[in-house]
Design an enzyme around this catalytic site. Sequence first.
Site, short mmCIF file in Angstrom:
data_model
loop_
_atom_site.label_atom_id
_atom_site.label_comp_id
_atom_site.label_asym_id
_atom_site.label_seq_id
_atom_site.Cartn_x
_atom_site.Cartn_y
_atom_site.Cartn_z
N GLU A 112 0.82 -1.22 0.00
CA GLU A 112 0.00 0.00 0.00
C GLU A 112 0.85 1.27 0.00
O GLU A 112 0.53 2.26 -0.66
CB GLU A 112 -0.94 0.00 1.22
CG GLU A 112 -1.87 1.18 1.30
CD GLU A 112 -2.76 1.30 0.06
OE1 GLU A 112 -2.47 2.20 -0.75
OE2 GLU A 112 -3.71 0.53 -0.10
N GLY A 137 1.65 7.11 -1.40
CA GLY A 137 1.93 7.29 0.03
C GLY A 137 0.79 6.85 0.93
O GLY A 137 0.38 5.69 0.89
N LYS A 188 4.89 3.79 -9.92
CA LYS A 188 3.59 3.70 -9.25
C LYS A 188 2.48 3.43 -10.26
O LYS A 188 1.55 2.66 -9.98
CB LYS A 188 3.31 5.00 -8.49
CG LYS A 188 4.24 5.20 -7.30
CD LYS A 188 4.19 6.63 -6.81
CE LYS A 188 5.05 6.83 -5.58
NZ LYS A 188 5.26 8.25 -5.26
N GLY A 236 6.22 11.29 2.95
CA GLY A 236 6.49 11.74 4.32
C GLY A 236 6.34 10.59 5.30
O GLY A 236 5.67 9.59 5.02
N1 LIG Z 1 9.95 8.79 2.07
C1 LIG Z 1 8.72 8.65 1.62
O1 LIG Z 1 7.88 9.54 1.73
C2 LIG Z 1 8.34 7.38 0.96
C3 LIG Z 1 9.25 6.38 0.70
N2 LIG Z 1 8.83 5.22 0.11
C4 LIG Z 1 9.78 4.12 -0.10
O2 LIG Z 1 10.17 3.63 1.17
C5 LIG Z 1 11.50 3.13 1.10
C6 LIG Z 1 12.35 3.82 2.14
O3 LIG Z 1 12.33 5.20 1.90
P1 LIG Z 1 12.89 6.25 2.98
O4 LIG Z 1 12.58 5.81 4.34
O5 LIG Z 1 12.42 7.58 2.51
O6 LIG Z 1 14.45 6.14 2.69
P2 LIG Z 1 15.64 6.48 3.68
O7 LIG Z 1 16.85 6.61 2.85
O8 LIG Z 1 15.26 7.59 4.59
O9 LIG Z 1 15.73 5.15 4.56
C7 LIG Z 1 16.32 3.97 4.17
C8 LIG Z 1 17.07 3.45 5.38
O10 LIG Z 1 17.52 2.14 5.13
C9 LIG Z 1 18.82 2.03 5.66
N3 LIG Z 1 19.53 0.94 5.00
C10 LIG Z 1 19.81 0.81 3.68
N4 LIG Z 1 20.53 -0.31 3.48
C11 LIG Z 1 20.72 -0.89 4.69
C12 LIG Z 1 21.41 -2.04 5.14
N5 LIG Z 1 22.06 -2.83 4.29
N6 LIG Z 1 21.40 -2.33 6.46
C13 LIG Z 1 20.76 -1.53 7.32
N7 LIG Z 1 20.08 -0.41 6.97
C14 LIG Z 1 20.07 -0.10 5.66
C15 LIG Z 1 19.45 3.39 5.40
O11 LIG Z 1 20.58 3.59 6.25
C16 LIG Z 1 18.29 4.32 5.73
O12 LIG Z 1 18.27 4.63 7.11
C17 LIG Z 1 11.97 3.36 -0.34
O13 LIG Z 1 11.70 2.20 -1.09
C18 LIG Z 1 11.06 4.50 -0.82
O14 LIG Z 1 10.88 4.50 -2.20
C19 LIG Z 1 7.53 5.01 -0.26
C20 LIG Z 1 6.59 5.96 -0.03
C21 LIG Z 1 6.92 7.24 0.57
N1 LIG Z 2 9.52 10.23 -3.41
C1 LIG Z 2 8.16 9.83 -3.38
C2 LIG Z 2 7.84 9.25 -2.04
C3 LIG Z 2 6.55 8.57 -2.02
O1 LIG Z 2 6.27 7.65 -2.78
C4 LIG Z 2 7.25 11.02 -3.64
O2 LIG Z 2 7.73 12.15 -3.52
O3 LIG Z 2 6.09 10.81 -3.98
NA NA Z 3 -0.98 4.15 -0.72
#
Ligand SMILES: NC(=O)C1=CN([C@@H]2O[C@H](COP(=O)(O)OP(=O)(O)OC[C@H]3O[C@@H](n4cnc5c(N)ncnc54)[C@H](O)[C@@H]3O)[C@@H](O)[C@H]2O)C=CC1
Ligand SMILES: N[C@@H](CC=O)C(=O)O
Ligand code: NA
Length: 439
Positions: free
Chosen positions: A127, A132, A203, A306
């Site tokens: 989801e 988001g 997406k 977010g």
């Molecule tokens: N930030 C957002 O608003 C949204 C993000 N997403 C998805 O969620 C996922 C995560 O995004 P974010 O949290 O924004 O990224 P982020 O970069 O803030 O967090 C990823 C975390 O994973 C950790 N990490 C990566 N490889 C690792 C490893 N081998 N061992 C331990 N920790 C490890 C990193 O150190 C980091 O803390 C991505 O797939 C992104 O596309 C989806 C929807 C919204």
């Molecule tokens: N980087 C993405 C995060 C959520 O999917 C966005 O800005 O929409």
């Molecule tokens: Na959603």
Amino acid sequence: MSKSIKLAILGLGTVGTGVVNLINDNLDELKRRSGCNIMISAVGTRRQRDDIDPAITQSDDLMAIAASDDVDIVIEVIGGTTLAKDIITHAIRHGKHVVTANKALLAEHGNEIFALAEENKVHVAYEAAVAGGIPIIKVMREALAANKVNWLAGIINGTGNFIMTEMRDKGRTFDDVLAEAQALGYAEADPTFDVEGIDAAHKLALLASIAFGIPLQFDKVYCEGITGITLQDVNYAEELGYRIKHVGFAVRHQDDNNIASGIELRVHPTLIPEDKLLANVNGVKNAVLVDSHPLGQTLYYGDGAGAGATASAVMADVMDLVRVLCTNEQGHHVPHLAFIPEELSDTPILDAEQMTTGYYLRVHAYDSPGVLANITRILSEAGINIDAILQKPAHKAGQVPVIILTLPVVESQMNSAIAKIEALDTITDKVVRIRLDEL
Ligand SMILES: NC(=O)C1=CN([C@@H]2O[C@H](COP(=O)(O)OP(=O)(O)OC[C@H]3O[C@@H](n4cnc5c(N)ncnc54)[C@H](O)[C@@H]3O)[C@@H](O)[C@H]2O)C=CC1
Ligand SMILES: N[C@@H](CC=O)C(=O)O
Ligand code: NA
């Protein structure tokens, strides 16, 4: 409280930390709604965090956590398509249900991952991967399950929409707003994915698969981002009563027997009349407009990125699984698609050249007699109907920007008309084109 369900959260970045915070803040809600005891048994993190409950295992060995007997549901929020893929497939092979926010991974490898989940009778829920916090996958899978989806159109990248809104409303620069989107945790690790439309294309591939019951086909999505949009175009569009938004479209074409004959998949900037709801989706908000039969049009709106919004979506999936795990000791599972029928498995994704949209054209020409007539003649000879023309005063070295809005036209026709316009002696620059949709 009947049973305890143990979660592993892999990756403590924006989303992972958001999930930990949501569980801490809303634990009573989670227990009350599921009738189950929900606990985090492990987190996968590169460095030890002292803000995490000491009862929770912290480790940098994500593969070991994914296979641990002490884990029922693996939440993958590290991102990327390499290690994340290995971890998810490892977890599935060890009988774990998986919740992921990783649209890049699913768009590229989802067919294989969902098939493996089927084989192992576990669920891969996503989801958070689309729009988001908006529960759009749940809507497609459950609320609209009895409808035939004709088309959907969505603003599905929060970062891009935030940038366009701030530039338009506050006159801020692209780079400045992008830096803020990164600081707020909205942007992808590589923000090119956001601004070049790739994230929206990921997406859209997922949405189209669930909406039309077709395999994931990210590589067939026509993709344009927002980097070519200038404030000048935003202002001209506004003068004509339009807003420019980055929109993903999935459109089902059907033959006379109501059989799908082709599917349009495209993400690109588009002009939308300013009085339409999608034109007024601003900032980090996302919205998805779905046209289905017999329901008609419905609109889903909310934060598209977010920590809090995304954690909400991750935990919605966790709650679904917790309910199933708590009520069915046999390990009931919910497949991504029940099956893909023969006739849908190779429904063609149409070439961008076959797609039909209206256009906003900005043509720069020397201010000489007959220039406008030449442009309109070329359009008319190509069978392209003009909806509006705006000729601005000359602004540099006798050059006049001419803005033209057209009615819908097949892309290949527009391509050849633009080539002819650009070949005119009186034209000084490449023609700027942005698609236009009355929605
Ligand atoms: N930030 C957002 O608003 C949204 C993000 N997403 C998805 O969620 C996922 C995560 O995004 P974010 O949290 O924004 O990224 P982020 O970069 O803030 O967090 C990823 C975390 O994973 C950790 N990490 C990566 N490889 C690792 C490893 N081998 N061992 C331990 N920790 C490890 C990193 O150190 C980091 O803390 C991505 O797939 C992104 O596309 C989806 C929807 C919204
Ligand atoms: N980087 C993405 C995060 C959520 O999917 C966005 O800005 O929409
Ligand atoms: Na959603």
